[in-house]
Design a protein around this motif. Structure first.
Motif, PDB file in Angstrom:
ATOM      1  N   ARG A  53       0.838  -1.201   0.000  1.00 62.14           N
ATOM      2  CA  ARG A  53       0.000   0.000   0.000  1.00 62.14           C
ATOM      3  C   ARG A  53       0.873   1.252   0.000  1.00 62.14           C
ATOM      4  O   ARG A  53       2.033   1.228   0.422  1.00 62.14           O
ATOM      5  CB  ARG A  53      -0.930   0.009   1.214  1.00 62.14           C
ATOM      6  CG  ARG A  53      -1.897  -1.167   1.250  1.00 62.14           C
ATOM      7  CD  ARG A  53      -2.770  -1.108   2.477  1.00 62.14           C
ATOM      8  NE  ARG A  53      -3.470  -2.366   2.693  1.00 62.14           N
ATOM      9  CZ  ARG A  53      -4.128  -2.672   3.805  1.00 62.14           C
ATOM     10  NH1 ARG A  53      -4.175  -1.796   4.812  1.00 62.14           N
ATOM     11  NH2 ARG A  53      -4.735  -3.850   3.916  1.00 62.14           N
ATOM     12  N   HIS A  54       0.275   2.338  -0.420  1.00 58.25           N
ATOM     13  CA  HIS A  54       0.964   3.625  -0.444  1.00 58.25           C
ATOM     14  C   HIS A  54       1.312   4.053   0.975  1.00 58.25           C
ATOM     15  O   HIS A  54       0.495   3.926   1.896  1.00 58.25           O
ATOM     16  CB  HIS A  54       0.061   4.671  -1.102  1.00 58.25           C
ATOM     17  CG  HIS A  54       0.664   6.033  -1.155  1.00 58.25           C
ATOM     18  ND1 HIS A  54       0.345   7.023  -0.248  1.00 58.25           N
ATOM     19  CD2 HIS A  54       1.592   6.569  -1.999  1.00 58.25           C
ATOM     20  CE1 HIS A  54       1.026   8.113  -0.534  1.00 58.25           C
ATOM     21  NE2 HIS A  54       1.783   7.874  -1.581  1.00 58.25           N
ATOM     22  N   ARG A  55       2.535   4.564   1.171  1.00 53.90           N
ATOM     23  CA  ARG A  55       2.954   5.077   2.475  1.00 53.90           C
ATOM     24  C   ARG A  55       2.936   6.600   2.446  1.00 53.90           C
ATOM     25  O   ARG A  55       3.841   7.225   1.871  1.00 53.90           O
ATOM     26  CB  ARG A  55       4.364   4.590   2.823  1.00 53.90           C
ATOM     27  CG  ARG A  55       4.463   3.120   3.132  1.00 53.90           C
ATOM     28  CD  ARG A  55       5.836   2.755   3.697  1.00 53.90           C
ATOM     29  NE  ARG A  55       6.913   3.058   2.762  1.00 53.90           N
ATOM     30  CZ  ARG A  55       7.310   2.260   1.783  1.00 53.90           C
ATOM     31  NH1 ARG A  55       6.711   1.105   1.580  1.00 53.90           N
ATOM     32  NH2 ARG A  55       8.309   2.605   0.986  1.00 53.90           N
ATOM     33  N   GLN A  74       6.143   7.587   0.630  1.00 52.89           N
ATOM     34  CA  GLN A  74       5.995   7.573  -0.833  1.00 52.89           C
ATOM     35  C   GLN A  74       5.141   8.759  -1.276  1.00 52.89           C
ATOM     36  O   GLN A  74       4.258   8.636  -2.120  1.00 52.89           O
ATOM     37  CB  GLN A  74       5.362   6.245  -1.277  1.00 52.89           C
ATOM     38  CG  GLN A  74       6.264   5.046  -1.005  1.00 52.89           C
ATOM     39  CD  GLN A  74       5.565   3.725  -1.199  1.00 52.89           C
ATOM     40  OE1 GLN A  74       4.431   3.540  -0.755  1.00 52.89           O
ATOM     41  NE2 GLN A  74       6.225   2.791  -1.848  1.00 52.89           N
ATOM     42  N   MET A  77       4.156   9.593  -4.965  1.00 50.88           N
ATOM     43  CA  MET A  77       3.280   8.702  -5.722  1.00 50.88           C
ATOM     44  C   MET A  77       1.850   8.795  -5.229  1.00 50.88           C
ATOM     45  O   MET A  77       1.596   9.062  -4.059  1.00 50.88           O
ATOM     46  CB  MET A  77       3.750   7.246  -5.615  1.00 50.88           C
ATOM     47  CG  MET A  77       4.896   6.899  -6.527  1.00 50.88           C
ATOM     48  SD  MET A  77       5.140   5.105  -6.743  1.00 50.88           S
ATOM     49  CE  MET A  77       5.705   4.629  -5.111  1.00 50.88           C
ATOM     50  N   ARG A  78       0.923   8.554  -6.150  1.00 53.06           N
ATOM     51  CA  ARG A  78      -0.503   8.508  -5.825  1.00 53.06           C
ATOM     52  C   ARG A  78      -1.140   7.337  -6.559  1.00 53.06           C
ATOM     53  O   ARG A  78      -0.823   7.074  -7.722  1.00 53.06           O
ATOM     54  CB  ARG A  78      -1.202   9.808  -6.250  1.00 53.06           C
ATOM     55  CG  ARG A  78      -0.801  11.039  -5.446  1.00 53.06           C
ATOM     56  CD  ARG A  78      -1.345  10.983  -4.020  1.00 53.06           C
ATOM     57  NE  ARG A  78      -1.011  12.198  -3.261  1.00 53.06           N
ATOM     58  CZ  ARG A  78       0.099  12.365  -2.575  1.00 53.06           C
ATOM     59  NH1 ARG A  78       1.020  11.401  -2.575  1.00 53.06           N
ATOM     60  NH2 ARG A  78       0.321  13.472  -1.911  1.00 53.06           N
ATOM     61  N   ASP A  79      -2.035   6.641  -5.873  1.00 54.10           N
ATOM     62  CA  ASP A  79      -2.727   5.519  -6.508  1.00 54.10           C
ATOM     63  C   ASP A  79      -3.456   5.954  -7.769  1.00 54.10           C
ATOM     64  O   ASP A  79      -3.431   5.256  -8.788  1.00 54.10           O
ATOM     65  CB  ASP A  79      -3.744   4.909  -5.533  1.00 54.10           C
ATOM     66  CG  ASP A  79      -3.082   4.078  -4.442  1.00 54.10           C
ATOM     67  OD1 ASP A  79      -1.833   4.020  -4.408  1.00 54.10           O
ATOM     68  OD2 ASP A  79      -3.811   3.479  -3.637  1.00 54.10           O
ATOM     69  N   PRO A  92      -1.797  -0.562  -8.592  1.00 55.43           N
ATOM     70  CA  PRO A  92      -0.893   0.159  -7.689  1.00 55.43           C
ATOM     71  C   PRO A  92      -0.269  -0.763  -6.646  1.00 55.43           C
ATOM     72  O   PRO A  92       0.930  -0.646  -6.349  1.00 55.43           O
ATOM     73  CB  PRO A  92      -1.806   1.205  -7.054  1.00 55.43           C
ATOM     74  CG  PRO A  92      -2.803   1.505  -8.128  1.00 55.43           C
ATOM     75  CD  PRO A  92      -3.081   0.166  -8.771  1.00 55.43           C
ATOM     76  N   TYR A  96       3.768  -1.209  -5.888  1.00 55.26           N
ATOM     77  CA  TYR A  96       4.409  -1.030  -4.587  1.00 55.26           C
ATOM     78  C   TYR A  96       5.207  -2.278  -4.208  1.00 55.26           C
ATOM     79  O   TYR A  96       6.345  -2.186  -3.727  1.00 55.26           O
ATOM     80  CB  TYR A  96       3.370  -0.718  -3.511  1.00 55.26           C
ATOM     81  CG  TYR A  96       2.650   0.593  -3.710  1.00 55.26           C
ATOM     82  CD1 TYR A  96       3.345   1.761  -3.998  1.00 55.26           C
ATOM     83  CD2 TYR A  96       1.252   0.669  -3.624  1.00 55.26           C
ATOM     84  CE1 TYR A  96       2.688   2.964  -4.198  1.00 55.26           C
ATOM     85  CE2 TYR A  96       0.583   1.864  -3.820  1.00 55.26           C
ATOM     86  CZ  TYR A  96       1.308   3.008  -4.105  1.00 55.26           C
ATOM     87  OH  TYR A  96       0.639   4.201  -4.305  1.00 55.26           O
TER      88      TYR A  96
END
Length: 231
Positions: A53-55, A74, A77-79, A92, A96
């Motif tokens: 998952r995005h951090r 992160q 970055m964006r989903d 996404p 990751y």
């Protein structure tokens, strides 16, 4: 691209870590997120979150008998942006996971200074390693990938990316990209090593504390380092 050309064109690599990271890196090496989670015995939901998952923020790891570690955020970055630029049916989450199994190096000083000036890092001291490319490539060639982009950013106009973005040294189309007008710093952008470089200290030439656009102090220097070995 030939291995000897990579070493000749990019004789130094650079890695930016959090302030105070050098003692841990010297002891345990440069570790991917997956390798850090193995070392700190992170399992379950937290492991899945950190890998897939995005951090939005950096995350600290602690374990008895180990120095503290930091997993970078992160923010670039964006989903939503990844969903528009990913290829090969990747999601996404897939991207990751793909990034989190690798250790990253920049191939130009300019990239390091650009990152230091980013909003997420400015006004915060960082540790920058200067690494001997030839020595690292000699031992890790079979585990090295090259990237034509900043794979951890979707700012501005996100470049397409997928399973073919990272290529082995011998497969990387350096000459083709050069003929298209790409300067050295925009040709090979990242060098990635699969999983970890546990003996990275053997290849480090100098370590500096850096903040904004200034080198604050030299933390460590190898007797083999040249005067120009700094960010």
């Amino acid at each position: 691209m030939k291995r000897e050309d990579l070493v000749k064109i990019y004789p130094r690599l650079y890695h930016m870590a959090h302030d105070g990271a050098w003692p841990a890196i010297r002891q345990h090496g440069l570790l991917s997120v997956a390798a850090l989670l193995d070392l700190y015995d992170v399992e379950g939901d937290r492991r899945e979150r950190l890998l897939a998952r995005h951090r939005p923020e950096s995350e600290h790891l602690d374990a008895e008998g180990l120095p503290g570690a930091v997993i970078r955020d992160q923010k670039p970055m964006r989903d939503s942006a990844l969903e528009k630029c990913l290829e090969d049916g990747m999601t996404p989450s897939d991207w990751y996971r793909h990034l989190n199994t690798k250790s990253f190096f920049w191939l130009s000083r300019e990239r390091v200074w650009s990152l230091l000036g980013a909003r997420a890092y400015r006004d915060k001291p960082q540790t920058v390693l200067t690494v001997d490319t030839a020595k690292l490539v000699e031992l890790y060639e079979d585990q090295i990938w090259l990237s034509p982009m900043n794979s951890g950013s979707t700012i501005y106009r996100p470049l397409p990316r997928g399973m073919g973005t990272f290529q082995r040294i011998s497969d990387f189309p350096f000459d083709v990209r050069k003929s298209q007008g790409r300067a050295k710093g925009a040709n090979v952008v990242e060098l990635l090593v699969e999983h970890a470089v546990p003996d990275v200290a053997a290849f480090v030439l100098a370590v500096h504390q850096v903040e904004n656009d200034k080198i604050i102090r030299e933390i460590w220097r190898s007797p083999e380092a040249a005067a120009t070995d700094h960010p």
